[in-house]
Structure formats: structure tokens, C-alpha cells
Design a protein around this motif. Structure first.
Motif, PDB file in Angstrom:
ATOM      1  N   TYR A 323       0.822  -1.210   0.000  1.00  0.00           N
ATOM      2  CA  TYR A 323       0.000   0.000   0.000  1.00  0.00           C
ATOM      3  C   TYR A 323       0.856   1.260   0.000  1.00  0.00           C
ATOM      4  O   TYR A 323       0.438   2.300   0.490  1.00  0.00           O
ATOM      5  N   GLY A 324       2.058   1.166  -0.561  1.00  0.00           N
ATOM      6  CA  GLY A 324       2.945   2.309  -0.594  1.00  0.00           C
ATOM      7  C   GLY A 324       3.697   2.472   0.715  1.00  0.00           C
ATOM      8  O   GLY A 324       3.577   1.660   1.632  1.00  0.00           O
ATOM      9  N   PRO A 325       4.471   3.552   0.846  1.00  0.00           N
ATOM     10  CA  PRO A 325       5.358   3.692   2.001  1.00  0.00           C
ATOM     11  C   PRO A 325       4.697   4.175   3.284  1.00  0.00           C
ATOM     12  O   PRO A 325       5.262   4.014   4.366  1.00  0.00           O
ATOM     13  N   GLU A 326       3.523   4.793   3.192  1.00  0.00           N
ATOM     14  CA  GLU A 326       2.916   5.394   4.384  1.00  0.00           C
ATOM     15  C   GLU A 326       2.230   4.344   5.252  1.00  0.00           C
ATOM     16  O   GLU A 326       1.470   3.500   4.764  1.00  0.00           O
ATOM     17  N   ILE A 327       2.428   4.434   6.540  1.00  0.00           N
ATOM     18  CA  ILE A 327       1.827   3.486   7.478  1.00  0.00           C
ATOM     19  C   ILE A 327       0.308   3.604   7.480  1.00  0.00           C
ATOM     20  O   ILE A 327      -0.410   2.625   7.700  1.00  0.00           O
ATOM     21  N   SER A 328      -0.224   4.797   7.214  1.00  0.00           N
ATOM     22  CA  SER A 328      -1.659   5.038   7.297  1.00  0.00           C
ATOM     23  C   SER A 328      -2.445   4.561   6.089  1.00  0.00           C
ATOM     24  O   SER A 328      -3.683   4.604   6.091  1.00  0.00           O
ATOM     25  N   SER A 329      -1.785   4.116   5.026  1.00  0.00           N
ATOM     26  CA  SER A 329      -2.493   3.715   3.805  1.00  0.00           C
ATOM     27  C   SER A 329      -3.292   2.432   4.017  1.00  0.00           C
ATOM     28  O   SER A 329      -2.864   1.540   4.758  1.00  0.00           O
ATOM     29  N   PHE A 330      -4.430   2.332   3.347  1.00  0.00           N
ATOM     30  CA  PHE A 330      -5.308   1.176   3.496  1.00  0.00           C
ATOM     31  C   PHE A 330      -6.037   0.915   2.189  1.00  0.00           C
ATOM     32  O   PHE A 330      -6.218   1.810   1.356  1.00  0.00           O
ATOM     33  N   GLY A 331      -6.466  -0.326   1.986  1.00  0.00           N
ATOM     34  CA  GLY A 331      -7.206  -0.690   0.785  1.00  0.00           C
ATOM     35  C   GLY A 331      -7.526  -2.161   0.805  1.00  0.00           C
ATOM     36  O   GLY A 331      -7.644  -2.764   1.864  1.00  0.00           O
ATOM     37  N   HIS A 332      -7.649  -2.758  -0.382  1.00  0.00           N
ATOM     38  CA  HIS A 332      -7.911  -4.199  -0.431  1.00  0.00           C
ATOM     39  C   HIS A 332      -7.538  -4.755  -1.796  1.00  0.00           C
ATOM     40  O   HIS A 332      -7.903  -4.192  -2.824  1.00  0.00           O
TER      41      HIS A 332
END
Length: 376
Positions: A323-332
Motif C-alpha cells: 500500500y505504498g510507504p505510508e503506514i496510514s495507507s489502506f485498501g484491499h
């Protein structure tokens, strides 16, 4: 960090390389930034015979990438009734096996209902619900987590039916997709069926079933095997190429749409585009609720109330960057390769769809190469 021209150029280069060197047939990629689509590309063919060109408007089944939109639909239905992720499921569904568990527990795969002991047909919603209600949970919230690949559909659909009087797919299409002009459907209308590309299954390589997830998937009676067979029916890619599957609107794996629509959805839930979701929906989708060894996927995973995040090590660094480098990223992700996520830290959302599947329960290299290129 924003979206740079160099990053978009590198992403397009990796996208083109997928066709030259990695067996892509037809695919789309979309990137949105702060409310606007900054890249939308669709190339290739809707079938191996190369009779219908694939464009950015081509629809394709995305399997479990449906779970993000489906979870948002349930959270929206709860929000409209003054409820939320911390509401006990039993307040809406009294016969649920763990009535004091919260909807956040249910959506983060913590209720131990991934596999059913009673045979139930995925085409018969009431039959699946009865089997869930009769099921003794394999674990309870606080005892770990394990991905619910197929039962998740009825687990989110039944509360929406009780709250709104309509199936989740219809609720999604009427309350979210249509008002936002999202070309993503959970229950495809007949008028759109001519735009659907044909899916092709991934091929197993020597040694694929010797360890980890695929070993357990192939081991008769294992929790992983049972979870991916509960409820029964609609297991082959060929079945997913049939109109009956497209119109059925299965919330765990039956969504059909474009990469642009999926990426736009993740703009809406992070608040970059006005939509029907309140702050509670974004908070639930983004908040990390559990992580660790997944009892079903046999690898570390992390979940919010309905989405997946990259798991962290003991020092707080990402174990992987799906989900990329950011810890806060989210998806499915979706089985075979489709993938979509939100990066609220940078205002970015991303989606990739394709018809040549890979043998992968997590995003494969064709999509992760694009993400790596985007972020440089």
C-alpha cells in the motif's frame, strides 16, 4: 509528498513493461490526487483472441477488491441509523453467533467465522446466514484473526438487509455508486454486460504448493482450505465469467468495475471528494484494529474495519509495502492481482485491474511494480 510527473512517467513505463515482459493481456491503472484523476490508462485486449480492445472504461471482476466498497456500504448503513463500528452486531442481528462482538471486530476478521461446518450454497443467501448462525466460532475477538474470504459476503450483507431492507449490492449501487458516478457495481445491470472483459486464471509453478498459504490451501481439511470453500459454489474463474455471477452482487468477491472507479472510491472515503460517508466511516476503514499471524492466509496481515493495511514489525516499520510507504495507507486486493488503496497522508489513491490473473492471494508483481514506480 505529492504525485510527481516523474513518478507518473515511471509508473506508465512499468505498466507498458507488464505487457512486453510479464504476460499482461488487458489492464487499467488509475491514480487520483486530491480530488482529481491524474492518470488513467487502459491497454491491451478484453480476451486472448484480441477482438475487443481494452480501454479505461473496460469493466472486469475484481474478486476481493470488492471488500473495501462493501465494508464502506455496511458502515454507511450503520451511520444512517446512528450506529457505527463499535456497535455490537447483536443489536442489528440478534442471532449472530457472537452478539457482543462489534461490527469492527466482524469487519476485521476477528470473529472466527471463516469456515462453515454446515454445507451452504453461496447462491442462497438465507442458507448461508443459517449456517453462520449455527456456527461455533473458531476463535473470538482478542484471540487472533484470520481472513474470511467468502463468508465475509453474507456477514456484511445480512446487517445491511436488516438495516435498509435491501441487499448490500443494491444499497451500494443506489446510495454510493450512482450519486458519485462510480463505474463500480456490486450487482451488474444488463445494460453494462457488454463491457466486461474475460478473466484468465493464473498458472501454478513447480513448488507453489510446497509451503505457506498454498500448501495449506491444498491440504484437505485445513482451516485455509475450508475457508476458501465456505460457502460452496462459484469457485472457478470460468464461473466468474458468466453473467449470473456478474448480476448476483456477492459482496465478498463479486464487484465489477474500472480501475478509475475504484481509485475514485478511495478518494471519496478519505474525504478528497464529497460523498455520503461521514468521518466515522473513514476512521473505521483507516484505523488499524488487528495484526499478526493470519490463521487463514498463513502470513502476517493487518486489518481495519473492512480494509487491509501493511503489517508492521516490532519497531513500527512496514514488513512490506503493498500500500505504498505510508503506514496510514489502506485498501484491499483481489485474488489474481487487482488492487486498490487510499494514501490519506499524501492525498493519493491508486487502482489496478486486469484480466490475466496471477496465482496470488496478495497483490502480484505486476501491480506492486506500479506502486514502487509511483512512489519512486
Amino acid at each position: 509528498m505529492g504525485v510527481s510527473p516523474a513518478g507518473l512517467g515511471a509508473l506508465l513505463g512499468a505498466f507498458e513493461e507488464n505487457f512486453r515482459s510479464h504476460g499482461e493481456i488487458g489492464a487499467s491503472v488509475s491514480v487520483w490526487w486530491r480530488g482529481s484523476e491524474v492518470l488513467s490508462e487502459g491497454r491491451g485486449w478484453c480476451e486472448k483472441e484480441a477482438s475487443q480492445p481494452w480501454t479505461a472504461r473496460t469493466l472486469v471482476p475484481v474478486y476481493s477488491a470488492t471488500k473495501g466498497p462493501a465494508s464502506a456500504a455496511l458502515l454507511l448503513a450503520l451511520e444512517e441509523h446512528g450506529l457505527g463500528a463499535e456497535t455490537p452486531v447483536g443489536e442489528v442481528w440478534p442471532a449472530f453467533p457472537l452478539p457482543t462482538a462489534s461490527f469492527g471486530d466482524l469487519l476485521s476478521h476477528q470473529c472466527g467465522l471463516a469456515a462453515l461446518d454446515e454445507a451452504a450454497n453461496i447462491w442462497k443467501h438465507e442458507e448461508v446466514v443459517a449456517a453462520i448462525e449455527a456456527q461455533l466460532p473458531t476463535w473470538r475477538p482478542g484471540e487472533g484473526h484470520g481472513y474470511h474470504p467468502r463468508t465475509f459476503g453474507a456477514l456484511v450483507d445480512e446487517p445491511v438487509r436488516r438495516l435498509t431492507g435491501m441487499p448490500l449490492g443494491r444499497f451500494w449501487n443506489e446510495k454510493v455508486a450512482r450519486p458519485l458516478a462510480l463505474d463500480f457495481w456490486i450487482g451488474l445491470p444488463e445494460s453494462e454486460m457488454g463491457r466486461v472483459a474475460r478473466l484468465y486464471p493464473g498458472k501454478a509453478q513447480a513448488g507453489d504448493f510446497e509451503k505457506g498459504f498454498y500448501r495449506e490451501f491444498g491440504r484437505e481439511g485445513s482451516l485455509t482450505s475450508r475457508a476458501f470453500r465456505s460457502p460452496r459454489g462459484l469457485r472457478s474463474v470460468q464461473e466468474m465469467n458468466e453473467p449470473d455471477a456478474w448480476r448476483a452482487g456477492f459482496p465478498a468477491m463479486g464487484g465489477i468495475g474500472t480501475a478509475s472507479a475504484l481509485a475514485k472510491f478511495y478518494q471519496v472515503v478519505q474525504g478528497a471528494i464529497p460523498g455520503p460517508f461521514g468521518a466515522g466511516v473513514l476512521g473505521a476503514l483507516a484505523k488499524r484494529r488487528c495484526e499478526g499471524d493470519d490463521r487463514v492466509l498463513i502470513q502476517p496481515t493487518a486489518f481495519s474495519a473492512g480494509c487491509q493495511l501493511d503489517p508492521l514489525d516490532d519497531s513500527g516499520r512496514k514488513l512490506r509495502q503493498l500500500y505504498g510507504p505510508e503506514i496510514s495507507s489502506f485498501g484491499h486486493p483481489g485474488a489474481g492481482g487487482s488492487h486498490a488503496f487510499a494514501d490519506p497522508e499524501n492525498g493519493i489513491s491508486f487502482a489496478y485491474t486486469m484480466n490475466q490473473m496471477e496465482l496470488s492471494v496478495m497483490p502480484g508483481r505486476r501491480s506492486t511494480r506500479l506502486i514502487e514506480a509511483l512512489y519512486g
